[in-house]
Design a protein around this motif. Structure first.
Motif: not given
Length: 133
Positions: A25-27, A34-45, A47-49
Motif C-alpha cells: 500500500s505504501f508503494v 509521485n506520478l499520476l498528479p503530474a501526468i493525469l492531473h489527479v489528486s493525491a491519495i 495510505f488507506w485509499q
C-alpha cells in the motif's frame, strides 16, 4: 526450536500478511502521488485509499502467479510432457496433430489465419481505396 516455530506461526503469518499489505500500500501510494498528479492531473491519495486500490486490483486481476489454462498458465510439467509426446511422433502424426490444432484455433494467433491485425489493415485499405471509374 521446530516446535516453537509451529506454535508461533499463528502469530507470525498474520503479522507477515499485514506487513506485506502495508508495504504494498505504501508503494502504491508513493507511485500514485509521485506520478499520476503530474501526468493525469489527479489528486493525491492517502495510505488507506492506496490500500483499497491495491485490494481492488487484486480482486479484479487475481492473486498469485496468474494466468489459467485460457492464458497459457499451465505448469512447465505440461509443456515437457507435450514435448516428449511430440518428439516420439512420426512426421505424418506430427502433421496430423498440427492440422487438428489449426482447426481448433490453437495456432499462434487463434482462429485467424494470420496476425489478427492483418484483417484490420486489409479492411482499412479497402475502405480508403478509391474506386476507379
Amino acid at each position: 526450536m521446530k516446535r516453537l516455530f509451529f506454535r508461533g506461526r499463528f502469530i507470525f503469518i498474520p503479522i507477515a500478511v499485514a506487513a506485506f499489505l502495508s508495504l504494498a500500500s505504501f508503494v502504491v501510494m508513493q507511485l500514485w502521488n509521485n506520478l499520476l498528479p503530474a501526468i493525469l492531473h489527479v489528486s493525491a491519495i492517502t495510505f488507506w485509499q492506496a490500500m483499497g486500490i491495491f485490494i481492488l486490483c487484486k480482486i479484479l486481476f487475481g492473486f498469485g502467479k496468474g494466468g489459467g489454462p485460457r492464458w497459457g498458465g499451465r505448469g512447465p510439467w505440461m509443456r515437457h510432457r507435450m514435448e516428449e509426446r511430440f518428439k516420439n511422433m512420426t512426421p505424418e502424426e506430427k502433421e496430423k496433430f498440427k492440422q487438428k490444432m489449426r482447426e481448433r484455433g490453437c495456432g499462434p494467433w487463434g482462429h485467424h489465419e494470420g496476425h489478427p491485425f492483418n484483417r484490420n489493415w486489409d479492411d482499412l485499405e479497402k475502405e480508403t481505396a478509391k474506386p476507379t471509374e
